[in-house]
Scaffold this motif. Structure first.
Motif, mmCIF file in Angstrom:
data_model
loop_
_atom_site.group_PDB
_atom_site.id
_atom_site.type_symbol
_atom_site.label_atom_id
_atom_site.label_comp_id
_atom_site.label_asym_id
_atom_site.label_seq_id
_atom_site.Cartn_x
_atom_site.Cartn_y
_atom_site.Cartn_z
ATOM 1 N N LEU A 108 4.609 10.857 2.192
ATOM 2 C CA LEU A 108 5.213 11.282 0.931
ATOM 3 C C LEU A 108 6.623 11.755 1.221
ATOM 4 C CD1 LEU A 108 2.259 13.292 -0.659
ATOM 5 C CD2 LEU A 108 3.227 11.154 -1.508
ATOM 6 N N LEU A 109 7.592 11.266 0.425
ATOM 7 C CA LEU A 109 8.999 11.543 0.713
ATOM 8 C C LEU A 109 9.722 12.291 -0.402
ATOM 9 C CD1 LEU A 109 9.943 8.066 2.266
ATOM 10 C CD2 LEU A 109 9.009 10.082 3.419
ATOM 11 N N ASP A 110 9.088 12.448 -1.560
ATOM 12 C CA ASP A 110 9.725 13.089 -2.711
ATOM 13 C C ASP A 110 9.636 14.609 -2.571
ATOM 14 O OD1 ASP A 110 10.433 14.188 -5.147
ATOM 15 O OD2 ASP A 110 9.370 12.705 -6.349
ATOM 16 N N PRO A 111 10.752 15.317 -2.373
ATOM 17 C CA PRO A 111 10.704 16.776 -2.180
ATOM 18 C C PRO A 111 10.063 17.519 -3.342
ATOM 19 C CG PRO A 111 12.851 15.899 -1.570
ATOM 20 C CD PRO A 111 12.118 14.785 -2.252
ATOM 21 N N GLN A 112 10.290 17.068 -4.583
ATOM 22 C CA GLN A 112 9.710 17.754 -5.734
ATOM 23 C C GLN A 112 8.195 17.604 -5.753
ATOM 24 O OE1 GLN A 112 11.767 16.283 -9.219
ATOM 25 N NE2 GLN A 112 13.527 17.613 -8.872
ATOM 26 N N ILE A 157 -9.962 19.258 -9.036
ATOM 27 C CA ILE A 157 -8.898 18.299 -8.758
ATOM 28 C C ILE A 157 -7.649 18.838 -9.437
ATOM 29 C CG2 ILE A 157 -8.057 15.953 -9.143
ATOM 30 C CD1 ILE A 157 -10.896 14.958 -8.900
ATOM 31 N N ALA A 158 -6.689 19.267 -8.641
ATOM 32 C CA ALA A 158 -5.509 19.964 -9.159
ATOM 33 C C ALA A 158 -4.418 19.018 -9.628
ATOM 34 C CB ALA A 158 -4.951 20.907 -8.099
ATOM 35 N N MET A 159 -4.302 17.859 -8.997
ATOM 36 C CA MET A 159 -3.278 16.898 -9.399
ATOM 37 C C MET A 159 -3.605 15.519 -8.828
ATOM 38 S SD MET A 159 -0.060 18.067 -6.932
ATOM 39 C CE MET A 159 0.955 16.615 -7.239
ATOM 40 N N ASN A 160 -3.205 14.508 -9.564
ATOM 41 C CA ASN A 160 -3.349 13.136 -9.108
ATOM 42 C C ASN A 160 -2.024 12.655 -8.542
ATOM 43 O OD1 ASN A 160 -6.078 12.834 -9.999
ATOM 44 N ND2 ASN A 160 -5.323 12.603 -12.096
ATOM 45 N N VAL A 161 -2.094 11.798 -7.536
ATOM 46 C CA VAL A 161 -0.894 11.279 -6.896
ATOM 47 C C VAL A 161 -0.994 9.756 -6.873
ATOM 48 C CG1 VAL A 161 0.568 11.314 -4.847
ATOM 49 C CG2 VAL A 161 -0.774 13.340 -5.454
ATOM 50 N N PRO A 162 -0.091 9.055 -7.568
ATOM 51 C CA PRO A 162 -0.177 7.590 -7.610
ATOM 52 C C PRO A 162 0.165 6.956 -6.277
ATOM 53 C CG PRO A 162 1.836 8.337 -8.666
ATOM 54 C CD PRO A 162 1.039 9.577 -8.360
ATOM 55 N N ALA A 163 -0.355 5.766 -6.062
ATOM 56 C CA ALA A 163 -0.090 5.054 -4.806
ATOM 57 C C ALA A 163 1.402 4.830 -4.588
ATOM 58 C CB ALA A 163 -0.837 3.722 -4.808
ATOM 59 N N ALA A 200 3.786 6.703 -4.967
ATOM 60 C CA ALA A 200 4.509 7.862 -4.443
ATOM 61 C C ALA A 200 4.595 7.839 -2.922
ATOM 62 C CB ALA A 200 3.825 9.151 -4.904
ATOM 63 N N PHE A 201 3.792 6.996 -2.268
ATOM 64 C CA PHE A 201 3.733 6.967 -0.812
ATOM 65 C C PHE A 201 4.593 5.852 -0.230
ATOM 66 C CE2 PHE A 201 -0.168 8.952 -2.186
ATOM 67 C CZ PHE A 201 -0.429 9.924 -1.239
ATOM 68 N N LYS A 223 -3.619 1.259 -0.933
ATOM 69 C CA LYS A 223 -4.273 0.411 -1.925
ATOM 70 C C LYS A 223 -5.079 1.225 -2.937
ATOM 71 C CE LYS A 223 -4.637 -3.532 1.225
ATOM 72 N NZ LYS A 223 -5.567 -4.485 1.904
ATOM 73 N N VAL A 224 -5.091 2.546 -2.772
ATOM 74 C CA VAL A 224 -5.886 3.407 -3.644
ATOM 75 C C VAL A 224 -5.029 4.561 -4.163
ATOM 76 C CG1 VAL A 224 -8.078 2.853 -2.501
ATOM 77 C CG2 VAL A 224 -6.674 4.751 -1.658
ATOM 78 N N GLU A 225 -5.490 5.171 -5.251
ATOM 79 C CA GLU A 225 -4.846 6.373 -5.763
ATOM 80 C C GLU A 225 -5.321 7.581 -4.957
ATOM 81 O OE1 GLU A 225 -2.611 6.037 -8.701
ATOM 82 O OE2 GLU A 225 -2.852 4.105 -7.702
ATOM 83 N N SER A 226 -4.587 8.670 -5.052
ATOM 84 C CA SER A 226 -4.936 9.881 -4.318
ATOM 85 C C SER A 226 -5.016 11.073 -5.258
ATOM 86 C CB SER A 226 -3.902 10.152 -3.219
ATOM 87 O OG SER A 226 -3.852 9.082 -2.299
ATOM 88 N N ALA A 227 -5.545 12.171 -4.750
ATOM 89 C CA ALA A 227 -5.645 13.389 -5.544
ATOM 90 C C ALA A 227 -5.642 14.595 -4.617
ATOM 91 C CB ALA A 227 -6.911 13.380 -6.394
#
Length: 268
Positions: free
Chosen positions: A26-30, A177-183, A185-186, A191-195
């Motif tokens: 993950l590279l997005d600082p925000q 589950i506090a937040m979802n992270v789309p593929a 973003a990496f 090949k899958v979504e994350s959380a």
């Protein structure tokens, strides 16, 4: 002094992702700052991070009021990349070379401690199982998994994802589950979504012996989840064990609440 962009860190250290290590960066600082915030206030807390990669989440954790950050990394390239941060954070950052599956992380930091990590996909579940057995040693855990694994952690009885992991988690932590992270973003995109799952340990923890018993029962019950419990638990006493605690032998594992598995474990 401005921090070097993470892509530049990756290039300088030759940190191309390795599938064998389950690496996706993950590279997005925000976004990384949002993940750090899932743990809540870290003021005075000693934070353990597993798999820092180029150090993006490590930066976000060091920007909090955490007392210290201990980053565990198995990849020598990533160890070098994360160690770059020691120049400005030597008093609060420690980089440990090793395999988190073989390390008792509670020995690396004093209480109060927390784990905040983007876990490698190929080892995250095994790490979590170990940490749930030590849940009372942590204030909070904020952990990223494949979305399917996150669903297995929070699954209620009767749902498709309910199994051993959900039972053990329910007995030891409050989980959301506090937040979802789309593929997307990496880098590279998996090949899958994350959380990100937030886990807050219960004030009173089951005994190690009870958790071991629950582990035995759930391994047998969910190992043959299509069978009635009288069949799947045959090696542990089958119908006689179930009748002793008042559970219908014709029920299936996914219909039992975590408390039912506790009763079975106590009866063994």
């Amino acid at each position: 002094m401005a921090l070097e962009p993470l892509r530049a860190v990756i290039a300088r250290h030759g940190l191309a992702t390795r599938k064998s290590l389950g690496q996706h960066f993950l590279l997005d600082p925000q976004l990384l700052a949002r993940i750090a915030r899932v743990a809540g206030s870290l003021a005075g807390v000693h934070v353990i991070e597993v798999g820092p990669g180029p150090g993006g989440l490590t930066r976000a954790l060091l920007a909090t009021e955490a007392a210290s950050v201990t980053a565990i990394e198995i990849d020598p390239r990533a160890i070098a990349a994360t160690s770059d941060l020691l120049a400005d954070h030597a008093a609060r950052l420690r980089v440990v070379a090793g395999d988190a599956l073989e390390i008792d992380v509670t020995t690396l930091a004093a209480a109060p401690r927390a784990i905040v990590a983007n876990l490698p996909y190929n080892a995250g579940t095994a790490m979590l199982l170990r940490w749930l057995h030590q849940a009372g040693d942590f204030r909070v855990m904020a952990l990223m998994f494949q979305h399917e694994v996150a669903e297995r952690i929070v699954a209620p009885p009767g749902s498709a994802h309910y199994g051993r992991l959900a039972v053990l988690a329910a007995l030891t932590v409050d989980r959301t589950i506090a937040m979802n992270v789309p593929a997307a973003a990496f880098s590279p995109p998996p090949k899958v979504e994350s959380a990100v799952v937030r886990l807050v340990p219960h004030a009173v923890q089951p005994s190690p012996a009870l958790l071991e018993g629950v582990g035995r029962v759930t391994a047998a019950a969910f190992g043959q989840r299509r069978k009635m419990l009288r069949g799947s638990l045959k090696s542990l006493g089958g119908a006689a064990l179930l009748e002793r605690v008042g559970i219908d032998p014709q029920r299936r594992a996914e219909t039992l609440a975590p408390a039912d598995f506790v009763r079975l474990a106590e009866a063994l």
